[in-house]
Design a protein around this motif. Structure first.
Motif, PDB file in Angstrom:
ATOM      1  N   UNK A 164       0.829  -1.201   0.000  1.00 40.24           N
ATOM      2  CA  UNK A 164       0.000   0.000   0.000  1.00 40.24           C
ATOM      3  C   UNK A 164       0.864   1.252   0.000  1.00 40.24           C
ATOM      4  N   UNK A 165       2.110   1.135  -0.434  1.00 44.59           N
ATOM      5  CA  UNK A 165       3.021   2.262  -0.438  1.00 44.59           C
ATOM      6  C   UNK A 165       4.014   2.085  -1.580  1.00 44.59           C
TER       7      UNK A 165
ATOM      8  N   UNK B 272       8.663   5.459   1.473  1.00 45.85           N
ATOM      9  CA  UNK B 272       9.672   4.970   2.417  1.00 45.85           C
ATOM     10  C   UNK B 272      10.872   5.911   2.453  1.00 45.85           C
ATOM     11  N   UNK B 273      11.385   6.267   1.285  1.00 44.89           N
ATOM     12  CA  UNK B 273      12.590   7.079   1.221  1.00 44.89           C
ATOM     13  C   UNK B 273      12.380   8.448   1.866  1.00 44.89           C
ATOM     14  N   UNK B 274      11.160   8.977   1.757  1.00 47.51           N
ATOM     15  CA  UNK B 274      10.891  10.305   2.307  1.00 47.51           C
ATOM     16  C   UNK B 274      10.847  10.309   3.830  1.00 47.51           C
ATOM     17  N   UNK B 275      10.717   9.127   4.434  1.00 42.36           N
ATOM     18  CA  UNK B 275      10.554   9.062   5.890  1.00 42.36           C
ATOM     19  C   UNK B 275      11.783   8.536   6.609  1.00 42.36           C
TER      20      UNK B 275
ATOM     21  N   UNK C 279      11.033   3.267  12.080  1.00 41.41           N
ATOM     22  CA  UNK C 279       9.593   3.005  12.179  1.00 41.41           C
ATOM     23  C   UNK C 279       8.892   4.059  11.331  1.00 41.41           C
ATOM     24  N   UNK C 280       8.204   3.606  10.284  1.00 37.77           N
ATOM     25  CA  UNK C 280       7.669   4.533   9.290  1.00 37.77           C
ATOM     26  C   UNK C 280       6.180   4.286   9.108  1.00 37.77           C
ATOM     27  N   UNK C 281       5.396   5.369   9.225  1.00 34.69           N
ATOM     28  CA  UNK C 281       3.958   5.291   8.962  1.00 34.69           C
ATOM     29  C   UNK C 281       3.718   5.252   7.459  1.00 34.69           C
TER      30      UNK C 281
ATOM     31  N   UNK D  12      -2.635   4.781  10.626  1.00 37.06           N
ATOM     32  CA  UNK D  12      -1.708   4.462  11.702  1.00 37.06           C
ATOM     33  C   UNK D  12      -0.972   3.156  11.530  1.00 37.06           C
ATOM     34  N   UNK D  13      -0.925   2.622  10.319  1.00 38.04           N
ATOM     35  CA  UNK D  13      -0.161   1.406  10.064  1.00 38.04           C
ATOM     36  C   UNK D  13       1.305   1.759   9.863  1.00 38.04           C
ATOM     37  N   UNK D  14       2.175   0.901  10.376  1.00 37.64           N
ATOM     38  CA  UNK D  14       3.607   1.155  10.314  1.00 37.64           C
ATOM     39  C   UNK D  14       4.334  -0.022   9.677  1.00 37.64           C
ATOM     40  N   UNK D  15       5.506   0.258   9.186  1.00 39.90           N
ATOM     41  CA  UNK D  15       6.430  -0.777   8.755  1.00 39.90           C
ATOM     42  C   UNK D  15       7.780  -0.490   9.415  1.00 39.90           C
TER      43      UNK D  15
END
Length: 1020
Positions: A675-676, A681-684, A701-703, A708-711
């Motif tokens: 879903x991303x 990812x790179x921006x966070x 830890x990235x939203x 509010x889901x994280x990876x």
């Protein structure tokens, strides 16, 4: 008369000759044995052998008529090969060398022991094939070779040892076949070929010729095809175990005509058809057809099994009704048919004529009532009947059953009140009644040992009694969606072990207690959908282990206590109240976007939340006496803020602009539906999202969305010196995690790579690692830090973590197309999700084995101190047993609370310390974690400690496989954890009482299946 003295003298000389010969033989054998002692390296265990006494007086030496016939040298820590001089003992008939560390191939020098009848070489380091000329040991009657590393085929010549009574070859590394010639062993009484990965083979028809066979054990032997009808000819058979294979077809009806049969294990196969109907009155003690794919119904013939004690048919596809005659069996102790498609009413006489101990019918389609007399024998330990269509009231007789330890009736249609005695049964530990229509109120007293009380979705009513303060061992109290009312009593805040308190969806009113002195273990608090009012107590902010807090849909007012900012909450819901003021800064981010809805007097500084801006409110309320001064001040502040913001954005976005320019150089490889994008990812990848770092990179830890889901993102980079090593680790992790799927292995969602760095994107584990929960608090205390703070992890949670981690490793070792050895199993690589379910992580050191059972040599030893198996450190040999050793250390950590390198001194590891405690005869009780050691958990903690000892045995062949470890842990499991458990699994002593006693007086290290469902029991 002169001849008489001469005759007497002659007689005396003749009588003295045999004694002189015997004396000479004893002296010769003494010399042989003393030389043998020296050749074996003078082990300390046989130091009593000396030249001043007769060998027949020495321990471990057996003599008949003054000559040595037997040597008992088991468990003597012998590390050298067997000397050829042992066969100089010409009358040697018995030789036992079990449980040593003897290396090398099969000792063919023993062919010179021409009178040898019994040979025990079990539990050593023997390797290679069994020689084709083994039939030269023609006098052998008993041969024990189990627990070694023999490979290849079992030679057909073994069928020429016609005197054999016992042949134990189990738990070796044979990777070929077993011969049909075994069927020629007409005198054979015991045959064990279990726990061997043979080439897929069917059971030879010739095995039906073993007329004297009493014991046949071929569990987990890669058997295929049908069970041959010829096994019905084994009239002497008492124990038949063919479990854990791929057998298919019907069960031969003749097996149920074997009048001496006492144990029958056929579970974990693919058998089909009905259970044979030709069941006579047998001397049958156990029938266990668990975990097959049987179809059909249970026949009335079971009523003829007058001596049947245990009936386990769980996890099949059985259908139809249970015959009422089963309730008439006089010796029945356990009735377990869970996870089938059985229907109809349960046998009404069940328990009336027998001393029933275990009753598990969960996950079926039964209807009607529970049998009234389940506890007529007075020893019933558990009633497990969840997920059925049962109705009516719970039998009143269960209220008088003081032996009950668990009652699990959730997800049925029961009604009425719970018999009073069930609440207070002396041994009751788990009472799970959710999803019914039960009514009535809560008692003032509960069973002293009750740790889990689940009442969700019923019609219980009335207040929570003040006597709740006596529920001191309660860990989980769930009573959502009932009709409870009144105020929440202050006494409930004194429960010291409470971790989950769910009272949502009731009619509670008044204010929350403001004193919470003992809620230090609380992790989940849900009081939503009630009528609570007043201010939220600021003391809740001191609950450092709280992770889930839901106070929504009440009438709370006032400000959110600023102390809430100290909480590390995963879920926060304060919506639909009357709260006012500014939310704590720690919650002013997208992770809590929906936590404050419908609180119209709340505001936030960060405009991204769905709340009014606190600064806007402040500026609107301010009044200035001079318009010019106001304009100048506003312009000055605006210019200043704009300058700062622009500067900050330029600095902050510098890496993002760089990433944007280089975005085309990044490659995303997906393993899941995402879903991303890589841009998200790179921006966070900022310091604000950094949660950890190590030798090879950092973890963020990235939203990934507004929900509010994280990876978790593991960023790997390297300098030129370490580039090759890290590249290998990256490729290893991608290769392994990208291809396997398992609930207990961390999920790799994708990898993103460029020339400069590599990113691994995982599912986020909210509760971090097991290491932090077990040892983080101690380390932070010793360092004077407060960055890592965790409560003491309670034992039920630790136990389920052990099972979850074992499942993951078992999958890697036994269920992958090519086995995977992790090589770095440790508590910091066991991650925990929001429900504390374990995931195996960090596969950078893992090794995929090309061939199951084949050892591999690595160029360098990898792993962590305290977890490395001794043989791996010395030889760099890689097989599954190094993971078993490391997992054993984790089990010891869970049971003792000690760190892996925390022995009595800096050079002693936890495993060495544990073995020292065992060797010194110290009670296991003194070794257990003092912070969680409670009477209700001592049996389980002791079992896990002892299992940790077995797993960390210095000899790899003495360690169980991960499949066996998982079976033992599952048998000990006190709750479902997504799987159905038998009641006997709440009683650890019968299962593990002989598992890890590790007593030194055993005769031979045999394995047997004495438990009802075939789980491995180490009889040592």
């Amino acid at each position: 008369m002169s001849e008489l003295p001469f005759l007497l003298l002659s007689i005396l000389v003749l009588l003295s000759l045999p004694f002189k010969v015997i004396s000479q033989d004893v002296n010769a054998e003494k010399t042989i044995l003393l030389n043998l002692k020296q050749q074996l390296g003078n082990p300390s265990s046989i130091q009593s052998w000396n030249s001043s006494s007769s060998p027949c007086e020495w321990p471990d030496v057996y003599c008949v008529e003054g000559t040595v016939t037997g040597l008992y040298l088991g468990n003597k820590n012998i590390t050298r090969t067997i000397p050829a001089s042992v066969c100089d003992l010409k009358n040697l008939t018995y030789l036992s060398l079990y449980w040593n560390n003897i290396p090398g191939g099969f000792p063919k020098l023993l062919y010179n022991c021409t009178k040898l009848e019994e040979l025990d070489l079990s539990q050593n380091y023997f390797v290679g094939p069994i020689p084709d000329d083994i039939d030269r040991l023609s006098s052998l009657r008993y041969l024990y070779l189990q627990g070694n590393n023999f490979t290849g085929n079992i030679p057909p010549q073994i069928g020429s040892l016609t005197e054999l009574r016992t042949l134990f070859l189990h738990q070796n590394q044979f990777n070929g076949t077993f011969p049909t010639e075994i069927g020629k062993l007409s005198n054979l009484e015991e045959l064990a070929l279990a726990y061997i990965d043979f080439v897929p083979s069917s059971i030879p028809v010739q095995f039906g010729q073993l007329k004297k066979l009493r014991f046949l054990w071929m569990k987990l032997a890669n058997l295929i095809g049908e069970i041959p009808e010829s096994l019905s000819n084994l009239a002497s058979l008492e124990h038949l175990d063919l479990a854990g294979n791929d057998l298919e077809g019907k069960i031969p009806g003749g097996l149920f005509l074997l009048k001496n049969l006492t144990n029958l294990y056929l579970f974990k196969n693919k058998l089909s058809g009905e259970i044979p109907q030709r069941v006579e009155t047998l001397n049958l003690v156990e029938i266990d057809l668990a975990m097959n794919h049987l179809n059909g119904s249970i026949t009335e013939d079971f009523g003829k099994l007058k001596k049947l004690q245990l009936l386990s048919l769980f996890e099949n596809h059985l259908s139809g009704e249970v015959p009422a005659s089963i309730g008439l069996l006089p010796e029945l102790r356990a009735f377990k048919v869970f996870t089938n498609n059985l229907s109809g009413v349960l046998p009404p006489k069940m328990g009336l004529y027998s001393t029933l101990e275990e009753f598990d019918v969960s996950t079926n389609q039964f209807s009607g009532r529970l049998p009234e007399n389940l506890c007529a024998g007075g020893v019933l330990q558990g009633v497990v009947a969840f997920e059925n269509n049962l109705s009516g009231q719970v039998p009143q007789s269960l209220g008088n059953c003081s032996s009950l330890r668990t009652v699990q009736l959730y997800s049925n249609n029961f009604s009425g009140e719970i018999p009073a005695g069930i609440w207070t049964a002396f041994n009751m530990t788990y009472l799970m009644l959710s999803e019914n229509s039960f009514s009535g109120g809560l008692p003032s007293k509960l069973a002293w040992n009750l740790s889990r009380l689940e009442l969700n979705n019923n019609r219980f009513s009335g207040p929570i009694p003040p006597g709740v303060s006596s529920w001191v061992n309660l860990v989980v109290f769930e009573a959502s969606n009932n009709l409870f009312s009144g105020e929440i009593p202050v006494e409930i805040t004194s429960l010291p072990h409470l971790s989950n308190l769910l009272l949502d969806g009731n009619q509670f009113s008044g204010q929350l207690p403001s004193t919470i002195p003992s809620w230090k273990s609380l992790t989940s608090l849900n009081l939503s959908r009630n009528g609570l009012s007043g201010q939220i107590p600021r003391e809740i902010g001191s609950l450092r282990d709280l992770r889930y807090l839901d106070l929504s849909q009440n009438h709370f007012s006032g400000e959110i206590p600023p102390e809430f900012g100290q909480l590390k909450l995963i879920v926060l819901n304060l919506s639909s109240n009357n709260l006012s003021g500014k939310i704590p800064d720690q919650f002013d981010n997208l992770a809590y976007d929906n936590s404050f809805l419908e609180n119209y007097k709340l505001c936030a500084v960060n405009p991204i939340l769905n709340l009014p801006n606190c600064h806007t409110k402040l500026r609107d309320s301010e009044k200035f006496s001079s318009k010019i001064l106001s304009l100048i001040l506003v312009l000055t502040v605006t210019i200043f803020l704009v300058t700062i913001i622009v500067t900050l954005f330029m600095v902050r976005d510098c890496p993002r602009r760089e990433q944007k320019r280089d975005l085309a150089s990044w490659k995303l490889t997906s393993f899941q539906r995402l879903d991303f994008t890589e841009a998200n990812i790179l921006a966070s990848l900022t310091e604000n999202n950094l949660i950890g770092s190590g030798g090879s990179g950092k973890v963020y830890r990235i939203a990934i969305n507004r929900a509010g889901d994280f990876v978790a993102v593991k960023r790997i980079w390297s300098n030129e010196e370490m580039d090759h090593k890290l590249e290998k680790e990256f490729l290893a992790e991608v290769q392994i995690l990208g291809t396997i799927r398992h609930a207990n292995i961390v999920k790799l969602m994708c990898c993103i790579s460029s020339e400069k760095s590599k990113l691994l994107v995982y599912e986020y584990m909210e509760n971090h690692s097991l290491d932090r929960w077990l040892h983080g608090k101690k380390r932070s205390s010793s360092m004077g830090a407060s960055s890592v703070r965790h409560s003491v992890l309670d034992w039920p949670t630790r136990f389920q973590i052990a099972i979850g981690a074992a499942r993951g490793l078992c999958y890697m070792h036994h269920d992958c197309s090519t086995p995977i050895v992790h090589r770095d199993v440790k508590s910091s690589n066991i991650l925990l999700d929001s429900e504390f379910k374990a995931r195996i992580a960090d596969f950078g050191l893992a090794k995929i084995l090309a061939k199951q059972g084949e050892a591999h040599t690595m160029s360098a030893v990898a792993g962590s101190f305290g977890y490395i198996a001794p043989e791996y450190a010395y030889t760099a040999k890689v097989n599954e047993k190094i993971d078993v050793y490391s997992f054993g250390v984790v089990l010891l950590e869970l049971a003792t609370g000690r760190e892996p390198n925390s022995g009595d001194d800096e050079d002693t590891s936890l495993a060495e310390w544990a073995w020292q405690q065992f060797g010194q005869g110290k009670p296991v009780f003194n070794c257990l974690d003092q912070e969680i050691k409670e009477p209700c958990f001592l049996q389980e903690m002791t079992a896990v400690f002892n299992l940790g000892l077995v797993c960390t045995h210095s000899s790899p062949s003495n360690r169980p496989s991960m499949k066996d470890v998982l079976e033992i842990l599952r048998r000990c499991s006190p709750d479902n954890n997504g799987e159905k458990r038998t009641v006997s699994e709440f009683d650890i002593v019968p299962l593990l009482g002989n598992v890890t006693c590790l007593s030194s007086n055993r005769r031979s290290n045999r394995l047997s299946d004495d438990d009802d469902d075939g789980s491995l029991v180490y009889s040592v």
